[in-house]
Design an enzyme around this catalytic site. Structure first.
Site, PDB file in Angstrom:
ATOM      1  N   ASP A  78       0.817  -1.218   0.000  1.00  4.45           N
ATOM      2  CA  ASP A  78       0.000   0.000   0.000  1.00  4.45           C
ATOM      3  C   ASP A  78       0.851   1.269   0.000  1.00  4.45           C
ATOM      4  OD1 ASP A  78      -2.369   1.373  -0.031  1.00  4.45           O
ATOM      5  OD2 ASP A  78      -2.694   1.254   2.138  1.00  4.45           O
ATOM      6  N   ASN A 101     -10.841  -2.950  -5.332  1.00  5.06           N
ATOM      7  CA  ASN A 101     -10.080  -1.964  -6.106  1.00  5.06           C
ATOM      8  C   ASN A 101     -10.695  -1.628  -7.464  1.00  5.06           C
ATOM      9  OD1 ASN A 101      -6.894  -3.062  -4.745  1.00  5.06           O
ATOM     10  ND2 ASN A 101      -8.053  -1.252  -4.189  1.00  5.06           N
TER      11      ASN A 101
HETATM   12  C1  IPE Z   1      -5.420  -2.705  -0.028  1.00  5.51           C
HETATM   13  O1  IPE Z   1      -5.129  -1.375  -0.221  1.00  5.51           O
HETATM   14  C2  IPE Z   1      -5.337  -3.445  -1.323  1.00  5.51           C
HETATM   15  C3  IPE Z   1      -4.012  -3.572  -1.897  1.00  5.51           C
HETATM   16  C4  IPE Z   1      -2.892  -3.100  -1.431  1.00  5.51           C
HETATM   17  C5  IPE Z   1      -3.969  -4.327  -3.110  1.00  5.51           C
HETATM   18  P1  IPE Z   1      -6.244  -0.281  -0.439  1.00  5.51           P
HETATM   19  O2  IPE Z   1      -5.526   1.006  -0.620  1.00  5.51           O
HETATM   20  O3  IPE Z   1      -7.171  -0.699  -1.496  1.00  5.51           O
HETATM   21  O4  IPE Z   1      -7.020  -0.321   0.957  1.00  5.51           O
HETATM   22  P2  IPE Z   1      -7.946   0.758   1.668  1.00  5.51           P
HETATM   23  O5  IPE Z   1      -8.953   1.216   0.668  1.00  5.51           O
HETATM   24  O6  IPE Z   1      -7.047   1.874   2.107  1.00  5.51           O
HETATM   25  O7  IPE Z   1      -8.536   0.043   2.828  1.00  5.51           O
HETATM   26  C1  IPE Z   2      -1.669   0.104  -3.321  1.00  3.65           C
HETATM   27  O1  IPE Z   2      -1.400   1.472  -3.364  1.00  3.65           O
HETATM   28  C2  IPE Z   2      -1.836  -0.519  -4.680  1.00  3.65           C
HETATM   29  C3  IPE Z   2      -3.199  -0.976  -4.989  1.00  3.65           C
HETATM   30  C4  IPE Z   2      -4.211  -0.934  -4.180  1.00  3.65           C
HETATM   31  C5  IPE Z   2      -3.392  -1.540  -6.304  1.00  3.65           C
HETATM   32  P1  IPE Z   2      -2.578   2.515  -3.399  1.00  3.65           P
HETATM   33  O2  IPE Z   2      -2.931   2.812  -4.813  1.00  3.65           O
HETATM   34  O3  IPE Z   2      -3.701   2.091  -2.537  1.00  3.65           O
HETATM   35  O4  IPE Z   2      -1.855   3.796  -2.775  1.00  3.65           O
HETATM   36  P2  IPE Z   2      -2.510   4.846  -1.803  1.00  3.65           P
HETATM   37  O5  IPE Z   2      -3.029   4.087  -0.616  1.00  3.65           O
HETATM   38  O6  IPE Z   2      -3.599   5.531  -2.567  1.00  3.65           O
HETATM   39  O7  IPE Z   2      -1.377   5.751  -1.461  1.00  3.65           O
HETATM   40 MG    MG Z   3      -4.124   2.372  -0.574  1.00  3.40          MG
END
Ligand code: IPE
Ligand code: IPE
Ligand code: MG
Length: 243
Positions: free
Chosen positions: A24, A72
């Site tokens: 993340d 996602n």
């Molecule tokens: C969790 O991260 C999913 C992945 C890293 C693939 P998200 O960024 O989607 O989670 P939330 O929305 O902050 O809970």
């Molecule tokens: C995790 O990084 C990757 C996926 C969920 C695919 P994020 O895209 O959630 O990054 P933040 O949380 O917005 O910084």
């Molecule tokens: Mg995220």
């Protein structure tokens, strides 16, 4: 051939058998630099290769990466498309791991992924089936709730076919029908980026996992940070309900 990795974990540390990593913070990493989110995903994908090699050098047997959740899909289409393009590109590169004796597996509902992606996933899995230095598990369109639902569906099918009765439904049977069939429970779950939640990652499999959170954003997470997580893990007292 990749450079050999020099690790620096203090002697005597127990290395967790199965580490789950919630990758993340890619979006915030890019935003901080005034760049589009997809650049953050690109950097995050690069880092996944580095950390996999590091984990292998440390002797970790299973690493499961949360790459794309069932939630996602809510993101803007261009971001989802960019992530899917990266998966295709990285699936070609993941083949390098095969040369390093690493088995590659995927967990999650594949039916919503493109046919090309599904085909590449299947072929990498088949070609790496007999490798055993480490298992790399990629969670793509994965959700813990969906995983349990998928297990229940398999079990209902067995019951409808008359192969099992109510008495056969045990925790072990549910486990054998999860996407993670044959993969041991998670010992340590690492979440970079500052969030302290599971976000529907391995919910069944992490029932007794230790959790480690850090504010570092995933693209900046280094081998040293993995070692810090393992050092913290060694300070935990896993009681499993005992005393
Ligand atoms: C969790 O991260 C999913 C992945 C890293 C693939 P998200 O960024 O989607 O989670 P939330 O929305 O902050 O809970
Ligand atoms: C995790 O990084 C990757 C996926 C969920 C695919 P994020 O895209 O959630 O990054 P933040 O949380 O917005 O910084
Ligand atoms: Mg995220």
């Amino acid at each position: 051939m990749a450079k050999p990795i020099v690790t620096s974990l203090p002697e005597g540390m127990t290395v967790p058998e199965h580490i789950g990593i919630i990758m993340d913070g890619n979006g915030r990493w890019a935003k901080k630099r005034g760049m589009p989110r997809k650049i953050g995903h690109r950097e995050g994908a690069k880092n996944f290769r580095t950390i996999t090699r590091y984990a292998k050098a440390l002797g970790v047997k299973y690493v499961t990466y949360y790459a794309f959740s069932t939630e996602n899909w809510k993101r803007p289409k261009d971001e989802v498309d960019a992530i899917m393009d990266l998966f295709e590109k990285y699936l070609d590169e993941v083949r390098d791991f095969i040369e390093e004796n690493i088995r590659v597996r995927f967990i999650g509902d594949r039916s919503m992924l493109s046919e090309t992606l599904q085909r590449k996933m299947k072929s990498v899995e088949e070609d790496s089936l007999h490798f055993d230095s480490m298992t790399l598990v990629l969670a793509i369109n994965y959700g813990g709730r969906n995983d349990i639902c998928h297990s229940v569906k398999n079990i209902v099918r067995l019951a409808l076919d008359g192969k099992i009765t109510e008495q056969d439904v045990t925790e072990a049977l549910i486990e054998q029908n999860l996407y993670t069939e044959d993969i041991p429970a998670a010992d340590l779950i690492i979440r970079p980026s500052g969030e302290q939640r599971l976000s529907n990652f391995l919910i069944w499999q992490s029932a007794y996992a230790e959790f480690y959170y850090t504010n570092i954003l995933w693209p900046d997470f280094k081998g040293k940070d993995l070692e810090d997580a393992i050092i913290a893990f060694n300070d935990r007292n896993r009681r499993y309900g005992g005393i």
